[in-house]
Design a protein around this motif. Structure first.
Motif, mmCIF file in Angstrom:
data_model
loop_
_atom_site.group_PDB
_atom_site.id
_atom_site.type_symbol
_atom_site.label_atom_id
_atom_site.label_comp_id
_atom_site.label_asym_id
_atom_site.label_seq_id
_atom_site.Cartn_x
_atom_site.Cartn_y
_atom_site.Cartn_z
ATOM 1 N N VAL A 31 -33.019 -6.139 33.163
ATOM 2 C CA VAL A 31 -31.562 -5.730 33.019
ATOM 3 C C VAL A 31 -30.918 -6.887 33.645
ATOM 4 N N THR A 32 -31.915 -7.992 34.988
ATOM 5 C CA THR A 32 -31.002 -8.580 35.550
ATOM 6 C C THR A 32 -31.113 -9.928 34.538
ATOM 7 N N ALA A 33 -32.040 -10.441 33.712
ATOM 8 C CA ALA A 33 -32.499 -11.208 33.091
ATOM 9 C C ALA A 33 -31.094 -11.658 32.170
ATOM 10 N N LEU A 34 -30.915 -10.135 31.465
ATOM 11 C CA LEU A 34 -30.527 -9.532 30.511
ATOM 12 C C LEU A 34 -29.096 -10.141 30.688
ATOM 13 N N LEU A 35 -28.451 -9.834 31.841
ATOM 14 C CA LEU A 35 -27.023 -9.837 32.647
ATOM 15 C C LEU A 35 -26.105 -11.135 32.433
ATOM 16 N N ASP A 36 -27.552 -11.823 33.232
ATOM 17 C CA ASP A 36 -28.202 -13.487 33.594
ATOM 18 C C ASP A 36 -27.453 -14.159 32.742
ATOM 19 N N ARG A 37 -28.498 -13.673 31.611
ATOM 20 C CA ARG A 37 -28.236 -14.880 30.507
ATOM 21 C C ARG A 37 -26.765 -14.217 29.026
ATOM 22 N N GLU A 38 -26.130 -12.895 28.726
ATOM 23 C CA GLU A 38 -25.712 -12.708 28.496
ATOM 24 C C GLU A 38 -24.044 -12.900 28.703
ATOM 25 N N VAL A 39 -23.461 -13.942 29.121
ATOM 26 C CA VAL A 39 -22.066 -13.963 30.144
ATOM 27 C C VAL A 39 -21.118 -12.934 29.802
ATOM 28 N N SER A 40 -20.724 -13.255 28.121
ATOM 29 C CA SER A 40 -20.122 -12.239 27.229
ATOM 30 C C SER A 40 -20.387 -10.490 27.934
ATOM 31 N N LEU A 41 -21.199 -9.993 28.357
ATOM 32 C CA LEU A 41 -21.699 -8.592 28.236
ATOM 33 C C LEU A 41 -21.231 -8.116 29.807
ATOM 34 N N ARG A 42 -21.918 -9.278 31.034
ATOM 35 C CA ARG A 42 -21.438 -9.531 31.740
ATOM 36 C C ARG A 42 -20.033 -8.753 32.450
ATOM 37 N N ARG A 43 -19.097 -9.562 31.884
ATOM 38 C CA ARG A 43 -18.009 -9.406 32.312
ATOM 39 C C ARG A 43 -16.972 -8.752 31.477
ATOM 40 N N THR A 44 -17.491 -8.132 29.819
ATOM 41 C CA THR A 44 -17.036 -7.226 29.345
ATOM 42 C C THR A 44 -17.699 -5.212 30.413
ATOM 43 N N LEU A 45 -18.637 -5.591 31.151
ATOM 44 C CA LEU A 45 -19.346 -4.313 32.164
ATOM 45 C C LEU A 45 -18.627 -4.703 33.490
ATOM 46 N N THR A 46 -17.929 -5.696 33.702
ATOM 47 C CA THR A 46 -17.105 -5.703 34.754
ATOM 48 C C THR A 46 -15.127 -5.211 34.563
ATOM 49 N N ASP A 47 -15.346 -5.276 33.780
ATOM 50 C CA ASP A 47 -13.635 -5.820 32.887
ATOM 51 C C ASP A 47 -12.970 -4.838 33.644
ATOM 52 N N PRO A 48 -11.866 -4.639 34.109
ATOM 53 C CA PRO A 48 -11.429 -3.853 35.432
ATOM 54 C C PRO A 48 -10.279 -3.345 34.397
ATOM 55 N N ALA A 49 -10.103 -4.119 33.640
ATOM 56 C CA ALA A 49 -8.830 -3.302 32.196
ATOM 57 C C ALA A 49 -9.422 -2.096 31.369
ATOM 58 N N GLN A 50 -11.217 -1.980 31.391
ATOM 59 C CA GLN A 50 -11.778 -0.862 30.788
ATOM 60 C C GLN A 50 -12.172 -0.268 31.720
ATOM 61 N N SER A 51 -12.625 1.115 30.858
ATOM 62 C CA SER A 51 -12.413 2.827 31.423
ATOM 63 C C SER A 51 -14.259 2.272 32.241
ATOM 64 N N GLY A 52 -14.123 2.923 33.253
ATOM 65 C CA GLY A 52 -15.531 3.446 33.649
ATOM 66 C C GLY A 52 -16.170 3.801 32.815
ATOM 67 N N GLU A 53 -15.834 4.595 31.928
ATOM 68 C CA GLU A 53 -17.203 5.716 31.030
ATOM 69 C C GLU A 53 -17.327 4.536 29.353
ATOM 70 N N ALA A 54 -16.050 4.235 29.210
ATOM 71 C CA ALA A 54 -16.248 3.148 28.385
ATOM 72 C C ALA A 54 -17.429 1.938 28.533
ATOM 73 N N LYS A 55 -17.584 1.324 29.999
ATOM 74 C CA LYS A 55 -18.126 0.281 29.945
ATOM 75 C C LYS A 55 -20.114 1.753 30.435
ATOM 76 N N ALA A 56 -20.013 2.408 30.806
ATOM 77 C CA ALA A 56 -20.942 2.546 31.610
ATOM 78 C C ALA A 56 -21.314 3.890 29.957
ATOM 79 N N GLY A 57 -21.027 3.987 28.942
ATOM 80 C CA GLY A 57 -21.612 4.537 27.244
ATOM 81 C C GLY A 57 -21.674 3.169 26.835
ATOM 82 N N LEU A 58 -21.074 2.155 26.714
ATOM 83 C CA LEU A 58 -21.675 0.638 26.252
ATOM 84 C C LEU A 58 -23.268 0.096 27.132
ATOM 85 N N ALA A 59 -23.267 0.494 28.407
ATOM 86 C CA ALA A 59 -25.031 -0.063 29.057
ATOM 87 C C ALA A 59 -25.453 1.439 28.478
ATOM 88 N N GLY A 60 -25.241 2.387 28.326
ATOM 89 C CA GLY A 60 -26.390 3.407 27.393
ATOM 90 C C GLY A 60 -26.874 2.958 26.587
#
Length: 274
Positions: A37-66
């Motif tokens: 997972v570390t390698a994936l997030l390190d490689r995919e800049v847009s993904l880690r930005r989406t998963l830490t975007d404060p404008a997105q709800s926690g549940e939405a980010k958790a759903g995407l990661a799931g």
């Protein structure tokens, strides 16, 4: 890490401890999956930005990661990561650093389970000293890991150096560090791993440098004095360097206590120059 990220990491570490309290959870498998997972997030800049975007709800980010992790990792790893992305992070890179730290912690937990954590801590420190003293070895292990042939050569070298001589957890941690340095120096990464192992044992690490080896009595007295000073057990990693001339220097984290003759001579020279 600062602020929100520090709090999020502390929560994630607590969740990791809760997960691994169950003997049904394979800590080594958890470490491997978190490293992926570390390698994936390190490689995919847009993904880690989406998963830490404060404008997105926690549940939405958790759903995407799931959805991304479904079928690729165990339920324990998926639960841990989705819990992490629900939290607030000060910056996207902090999430990647946190997942990586949990991967390393999982390997240390596995070592703790089989009673080898103390050996792993000592081996990480000793290997760090070897790397620091060998320019050739440091260069061989610090080449560009984006090249598959270079990475394979580095892994083979580490297996020759550590295989059968170090605990399996030590070898796994060092191989992962060399394979995924993520901008860190090899020495800095080994030092961070050593600190993490010490924290797992609920104590601090003091790197003690002296001109000659300390006696058993001196080690015991110094350890007791530092334990009283810091209010927690302090483990001594001992190094010998004739350049200190006499006395000792002690480094705990970013704090340095310099009682060497060399330091006192430098101070005298500065005063005379002034």
């Amino acid at each position: 890490m600062n602020g929100a990220s520090r709090e999020a990491l502390a929560t994630a570490r607590g969740q990791l401890d809760t997960l691994t309290d169950s003997t049904s959870v394979d800590a080594r498998e958890l470490a491997d999956e978190l490293a992926a997972v570390t390698a994936l997030l390190d490689r995919e800049v847009s993904l880690r930005r989406t998963l830490t975007d404060p404008a997105q709800s926690g549940e939405a980010k958790a759903g995407l990661a799931g959805r991304l992790l479904a079928g690729r990792v165990s339920g324990a790893t998926a639960d841990l990561v989705t819990g992490m992305v629900r939290a607030r992070w000060s910056r996207p890179r902090d999430l990647v650093d946190a997942v990586e730290q949990l991967a390393d912690s999982a390997d240390l937990i596995a070592a703790d389970r089989d009673g080898t954590l103390g050996d792993v801590e000592d081996e990480l420190f000793r290997f760090g000293r070897i790397v620091a003293s060998s320019t050739e070895l440091r260069a061989a292990l610090s080449g560009k890991t984006g090249d598959a042939s270079v990475k394979a050569a580095q892994t083979e070298l580490l297996h020759r150096l550590l295989g059968g001589r170090a605990r399996p957890a030590t070898e796994r941690l060092v191989v992962r560090l060399v394979g995924q340095p993520r901008g860190r120096s090899l020495e800095g990464g080994l030092e961070a791993l050593s600190r993490l192992a010490a924290e797992r044992r609920d104590r601090s690490v003091a790197v003690v440098t002296s001109a000659v080896p300390l006696t058993d009595v001196q080690r015991q007295r110094l350890g007791a004095a530092l334990t009283r000073l810091y209010g927690r057990q302090v483990h001594l990693n001992l190094d010998v360097d004739p350049a200190v001339l006499g006395g000792i220097t002690v480094r705990i984290g970013d704090e340095v206590i310099d009682g060497s003759v060399a330091a006192r001579l430098d101070e005298v020279e500065r005063r005379m120059a002034g």
